[in-house]
Design an enzyme around this catalytic site. Structure first.
Site, PDB file in Angstrom:
ATOM      1  N   TRP A 103       0.769  -1.208   0.181  1.00  0.00           N
ATOM      2  CA  TRP A 103       0.057   0.097  -0.070  1.00  0.00           C
ATOM      3  C   TRP A 103       0.784   1.364  -0.244  1.00  0.00           C
ATOM      4  CZ3 TRP A 103      -4.521  -0.608  -1.897  1.00  0.00           C
ATOM      5  CH2 TRP A 103      -5.300  -1.777  -1.606  1.00  0.00           C
ATOM      6  N   ASP A 173      -1.755   6.606   6.277  1.00  0.00           N
ATOM      7  CA  ASP A 173      -2.821   5.984   5.982  1.00  0.00           C
ATOM      8  C   ASP A 173      -2.889   5.008   7.064  1.00  0.00           C
ATOM      9  OD1 ASP A 173      -4.276   3.754   4.681  1.00  0.00           O
ATOM     10  OD2 ASP A 173      -3.009   3.464   3.145  1.00  0.00           O
ATOM     11  N   LYS A 197     -12.280  -1.377   6.228  1.00  0.00           N
ATOM     12  CA  LYS A 197     -11.640  -2.412   6.973  1.00  0.00           C
ATOM     13  C   LYS A 197     -12.216  -2.523   8.387  1.00  0.00           C
ATOM     14  CE  LYS A 197      -9.247  -2.595   2.985  1.00  0.00           C
ATOM     15  NZ  LYS A 197      -8.054  -1.905   2.681  1.00  0.00           N
TER      16      LYS A 197
HETATM   17  C1  LIG Z   1      -7.405  -1.285   1.380  1.00  0.00           C
HETATM   18  C2  LIG Z   1      -6.574  -0.202   1.595  1.00  0.00           C
HETATM   19  C3  LIG Z   1      -6.400   0.814   0.645  1.00  0.00           C
HETATM   20  C4  LIG Z   1      -7.296   0.990  -0.336  1.00  0.00           C
HETATM   21  O1  LIG Z   1      -8.490   0.885  -0.359  1.00  0.00           O
HETATM   22  P1  LIG Z   1      -9.640   0.956  -1.354  1.00  0.00           P
HETATM   23  O2  LIG Z   1     -10.928   1.538  -0.776  1.00  0.00           O
HETATM   24  O3  LIG Z   1      -9.714  -0.505  -1.992  1.00  0.00           O
HETATM   25  O4  LIG Z   1      -9.051   1.990  -2.723  1.00  0.00           O
HETATM   26  C5  LIG Z   1      -5.341   1.718   0.948  1.00  0.00           C
HETATM   27  N1  LIG Z   1      -4.670   1.570   1.940  1.00  0.00           N
HETATM   28  C6  LIG Z   1      -4.504   0.394   2.861  1.00  0.00           C
HETATM   29  C7  LIG Z   1      -3.779   0.367   3.844  1.00  0.00           C
HETATM   30  C8  LIG Z   1      -5.711  -0.322   2.582  1.00  0.00           C
HETATM   31  O5  LIG Z   1      -5.701  -1.306   3.556  1.00  0.00           O
END
Ligand SMILES: *Cc1c(COP(=O)(O)O)cnc(C)c1O
Length: 362
Positions: A103, A173, A197
């Site tokens: 990521w 993030d 998540k």
């Molecule tokens: C799932 C995830 C993303 C991307 O999310 P989407 O909504 O699928 O674009 C970005 N960063 C992390 C750490 C993630 O777990």
């Protein structure tokens, strides 16, 4: 589990608290006498405005968000933030990134389209199995920000200590750890998290941004939706927001407040993850993929001695009523995602299963 539900170990979309789903179900056909479902409701209606205001206030309370930060609900999921961050925060300087897995790599790739990027630390040398030392990074004076992926969902790493940014803005993030533990928001310039998540339905991110980072000079150059200022000025209601996701997230915020807040969540998550890590640590068949100090409480990747056996365990686990234990396609193996809403009993049942499997097959 009630309703024939399964222990779902998916990395996202992931489990929601059962109590929250029940409340949503009860309000589905007629939300509190409004005569309609929240899905059918105008985002300019009084009923929705109340849902929205409460969600924001509850999140502010949960995280202790200071008054000089804005909470934005932005559509497009996490991936949009990989672009929005550099588009809005790069001011002709350097964007510094710590590379800890898939990521952060995606974020780096995207930022390169908008300016100069410097990878200030990386754990690529050991297949992203640890968080690099970030206590004395070589950050150029003209760095506009330092970016981390605070919990690498695929590789299963988390930061126990934030990087020393040497006075530069920290961007994080937090998608796969959002609201899983206390967080001192004032340490960051910007925090963002895709909500699917740990909080709600996919397709939306929550952005928490310090007000002085919202710029006035981008109105004529950035696409309107990708400008944080658009969302800040209109209090996330510039266009039709993802009302349904905001409603569901709001329910989860209330649930977390009612259940002791983020301190209590952290204690539960520590306890839950320990059950699985303790098992992996003593197992002679299953091996955790990450160094002990940096292991995530949310995503637990592990392997058997071979790819074939990985696949066999995944198939057997599915047959035994556990879902989504297959590791991400880029790294293979197995992965158990055990977010806030995964009950401890789910982790215990998984460990029972794995332990029996080891006895019978290893
Ligand atoms: C799932 C995830 C993303 C991307 O999310 P989407 O909504 O699928 O674009 C970005 N960063 C992390 C750490 C993630 O777990």
């Amino acid at each position: 589990m009630k309703y024939g539900r399964t222990y779902n170990f998916s990395a996202g979309p992931a489990m929601m608290p059962e109590e929250v789903l029940e409340e949503i179900a009860a309000e589905m056909m007629n939300y509190r006498g409004s005569g309609m479902c929240v899905m059918e409701m105008s985002h300019r209606s009084k009923a929705f405005q109340t849902i929205f205001d409460e969600a924001k206030a509850d999140l502010k309370q949960l995280m202790g968000i200071p008054d000089n930060y804005k909470i934005l609900f932005v559509q497009g999921g996490g991936t949009v933030q990989f672009s929005m961050v550099p588009m809005n925060l790069l001011k002709g300087g350097v964007a510094c990134y710590v590379e800890t897995g898939a990521w952060s790599k995606k974020a780096i790739k995207e930022a390169k389209k908008f300016g100069e990027v410097k990878v200030v630390a990386s754990s690529a040398d050991k297949n992203y199995s640890y968080v690099p030392d970030c206590s004395n990074l070589d950050i150029p004076d003209n760095a506009d920000y330092v970016y981390i992926c605070e919990n690498e969902t695929i590789h299963g790493l988390t930061y126990r200590k934030l990087p020393n940014t040497k006075g530069h803005v920290l961007v994080s993030d937090q998608s796969s750890m959002f609201l899983s533990r206390p967080c001192n928001v004032a340490d960051y310039g910007l925090i963002w998290g895709g909500v699917q998540k740990n909080v709600g339905p996919a397709g939306m991110s929550i952005v928490i941004i310090r007000e002085d980072l919202i710029r006035d000079d981008l109105d004529d150059t950035l696409p309107v939706y990708l400008n944080y200022k658009t969302h800040a000025d209109a209090d996330s209601l510039y266009n039709t927001p993802n009302c349904w996701a905001i409603y569901c997230c709001g329910k989860v915020f209330k649930y977390l407040l009612k259940n002791g807040g983020l301190e209590a969540m952290n204690a539960r998550n520590e306890e839950k993850a320990k059950v699985l890590y303790d098992f992996l640590d003593q197992s002679k068949f299953f091996t955790g993929a990450v160094v002990k100090e940096d292991r995530s409480l949310m995503n637990v990747p592990f392997v058997t001695p071979s790819k074939e056996q990985d696949a066999e365990v995944v198939a057997a686990s599915k047959a035994a009523g556990f879902d989504n234990l297959k590791g991400h396609k880029s790294v293979g193996g197995l992965r158990a995602s055990i977010y806030n809403a995964m009950p401890k009993e789910g982790v215990e049942a998984l460990v029972d299963f794995l332990s029996k499997y080891e006895k019978e097959h290893a």
